[in-house]
Design an enzyme around this catalytic site. Sequence first.
Site, PDB file in Angstrom:
ATOM      1  N   SER A   1       0.832  -1.206   0.000  1.00 19.72           N
ATOM      2  CA  SER A   1       0.000   0.000   0.000  1.00 19.72           C
ATOM      3  C   SER A   1       0.868   1.257   0.000  1.00 19.72           C
ATOM      4  O   SER A   1       2.050   1.205   0.362  1.00 19.72           O
ATOM      5  CB  SER A   1      -0.879  -0.020   1.273  1.00 19.72           C
ATOM      6  OG  SER A   1      -1.548   1.192   1.475  1.00 19.72           O
ATOM      7  N   GLY A   2       0.304   2.351  -0.438  1.00 18.50           N
ATOM      8  CA  GLY A   2       0.909   3.668  -0.247  1.00 18.50           C
ATOM      9  C   GLY A   2       2.333   3.829  -0.737  1.00 18.50           C
ATOM     10  O   GLY A   2       2.671   3.468  -1.866  1.00 18.50           O
TER      11      GLY A   2
ATOM     12  N   LYS B   1      -4.444  -7.963   0.270  1.00 14.93           N
ATOM     13  CA  LYS B   1      -3.850  -6.704  -0.227  1.00 14.93           C
ATOM     14  C   LYS B   1      -2.541  -6.975  -0.973  1.00 14.93           C
ATOM     15  O   LYS B   1      -2.230  -6.344  -1.984  1.00 14.93           O
ATOM     16  CB  LYS B   1      -3.579  -5.723   0.942  1.00 14.93           C
ATOM     17  CG  LYS B   1      -4.762  -4.823   1.277  1.00 14.93           C
ATOM     18  CD  LYS B   1      -4.317  -3.542   1.988  1.00 14.93           C
ATOM     19  CE  LYS B   1      -4.073  -3.738   3.468  1.00 14.93           C
ATOM     20  NZ  LYS B   1      -3.502  -2.554   4.143  1.00 14.93           N
TER      21      LYS B   1
ATOM     22  N   ASP C   1       3.218 -10.431  10.169  1.00 15.95           N
ATOM     23  CA  ASP C   1       3.140  -9.230  10.996  1.00 15.95           C
ATOM     24  C   ASP C   1       4.546  -8.929  11.492  1.00 15.95           C
ATOM     25  O   ASP C   1       5.209  -9.821  12.034  1.00 15.95           O
ATOM     26  CB  ASP C   1       2.187  -9.504  12.176  1.00 15.95           C
ATOM     27  CG  ASP C   1       1.850  -8.233  12.946  1.00 15.95           C
ATOM     28  OD1 ASP C   1       2.766  -7.411  13.212  1.00 15.95           O
ATOM     29  OD2 ASP C   1       0.668  -8.056  13.286  1.00 15.95           O
TER      30      ASP C   1
ATOM     31  N   SER D   1      11.183   6.954   8.169  1.00 21.27           N
ATOM     32  CA  SER D   1      10.785   7.758   9.319  1.00 21.27           C
ATOM     33  C   SER D   1       9.698   8.711   8.851  1.00 21.27           C
ATOM     34  O   SER D   1       8.785   8.313   8.113  1.00 21.27           O
ATOM     35  CB  SER D   1      12.009   8.491   9.892  1.00 21.27           C
ATOM     36  OG  SER D   1      11.656   9.270  11.007  1.00 21.27           O
TER      37      SER D   1
ATOM     38  N   TYR E   1       3.771   8.346  18.012  1.00 15.64           N
ATOM     39  CA  TYR E   1       4.260   8.219  16.636  1.00 15.64           C
ATOM     40  C   TYR E   1       5.641   8.862  16.501  1.00 15.64           C
ATOM     41  O   TYR E   1       6.574   8.268  15.954  1.00 15.64           O
ATOM     42  CB  TYR E   1       3.254   8.857  15.673  1.00 15.64           C
ATOM     43  CG  TYR E   1       3.636   8.770  14.211  1.00 15.64           C
ATOM     44  CD1 TYR E   1       3.640   7.547  13.547  1.00 15.64           C
ATOM     45  CD2 TYR E   1       3.978   9.916  13.489  1.00 15.64           C
ATOM     46  CE1 TYR E   1       3.989   7.466  12.203  1.00 15.64           C
ATOM     47  CE2 TYR E   1       4.312   9.848  12.144  1.00 15.64           C
ATOM     48  CZ  TYR E   1       4.318   8.614  11.503  1.00 15.64           C
ATOM     49  OH  TYR E   1       4.658   8.547  10.177  1.00 15.64           O
TER      50      TYR E   1
ATOM     51  N   LYS F   1       9.284   7.191  15.546  1.00 18.13           N
ATOM     52  CA  LYS F   1      10.053   7.619  14.373  1.00 18.13           C
ATOM     53  C   LYS F   1      11.405   8.227  14.765  1.00 18.13           C
ATOM     54  O   LYS F   1      12.391   8.069  14.034  1.00 18.13           O
ATOM     55  CB  LYS F   1       9.226   8.601  13.536  1.00 18.13           C
ATOM     56  CG  LYS F   1       7.976   7.969  12.893  1.00 18.13           C
ATOM     57  CD  LYS F   1       8.345   6.825  11.949  1.00 18.13           C
ATOM     58  CE  LYS F   1       7.169   6.312  11.134  1.00 18.13           C
ATOM     59  NZ  LYS F   1       7.536   5.225  10.219  1.00 18.13           N
TER      60      LYS F   1
END
Length: 291
Positions: free
Chosen positions: A17-18, A43, A65, A142, A156, A160
Amino acid sequence: VSIPIKGRHVFITGGSSGIGLALAHKAISEGARVSLLARSLSKLEEAKKSLHLAYGVDVGIFAADVRDYDAVKRAIVEAGPIDVLVVNQGIFVPQELEKQDMDEVKLMIEVNLVGSFNVIKSALPLMKGRKDSRPASIALMSSQAGQVGIYGYSAYSASKFGLRGLAEALQQELISDDIHISVIYPPDTETPGLEEERKIRPKMTEMIAGSGSVLKAEEVAKKTLDGIKSGSFSISFRMEGQMLTIATAGASPQRSFLIAFFEVLFAGISRIVTLLFLSNVYRSITKSHAI
Ligand SMILES: NC(=O)C1=CN([C@@H]2O[C@H](COP(=O)(O)OP(=O)(O)OC[C@H]3O[C@@H](n4cnc5c(N)ncnc54)[C@H](OP(=O)(O)O)[C@@H]3O)[C@@H](O)[C@H]2O)C=CC1
Ligand SMILES: CCCCCCCCCCCCCCCC(=O)[C@@H](N)CO
């Protein structure tokens, strides 16, 4: 250094994804053999189909995972020695810490930070022992929120920022094996993940993150791959991203003499710009609190 992509094995976590998927497109178009790892098999299969349609080549897909070390290890051993490892999986659930469940805090740390340890640690023996004597790469995704702490991103940002410490230490450990580390610091990027995040972003988070650019995943993928190829330790985007990287250069290595020169030249002025940016941020927070 120059890290070739053509004919080499590029392994991308969060590749279904993305940004990860955009990077898969880019790497295949430059002639790499690509493997993708993510949790959802459906996916992954969809991504595999779209890549086959676009380039007529097959990618290896691995459903695991990143929190499960044994599963990650199995996938990586099955995929075979990696030349370019892109540790890109990540989740973002913005919320003020006071309102955020500890389960969500731990999830972000476990997926974004501990998961990255699992992936790298699993891949290292085969990467170090690779037959291919050309330079190899480990790239960590990051975020600009890994360079500056942002309202609503306590967990978050911590995850990062953590990647940077990991990356700086690891570069010293792996330089003798000709393995080059890159850390990528993108601003908001149009992805399915961002779409989900936007539904629940606190107003203040939206305001601060909104002061940066919003990029297309393809643009992030292109700069990322170019940065990896040239062995850049820090990879950033657009003018404000470049400035933020200079302002937070700290003790990250710098291979480019030219950029090192800019870092030194602009150290003072970029601290001023940072303080102005922060004073705006704090003013907005105080104002909104007063209403
Ligand atoms: N989009 C943005 O604005 C920005 C994103 N980033 C970073 O870029 C990276 C990619 O983000 P983006 O493309 O937006 O994200 P997406 O949500 O679009 O994709 C995330 C990918 O990671 C996988 N993934 C999530 N959790 C796990 C897990 N526990 N184990 C294995 N794979 C997992 C997902 O697959 P599945 O769910 O099937 O596991 C998916 O392939 C992240 O690290 C993010 O923090 C940085 C700056 C800006
Ligand atoms: C010299 C100083 C200039 C500073 C200006 C830079 C602006 C900072 C904005 C930070 C935005 C953080 C976005 C995080 C995106 C992200 O990771 C997600 N979409 C996931 O949450």
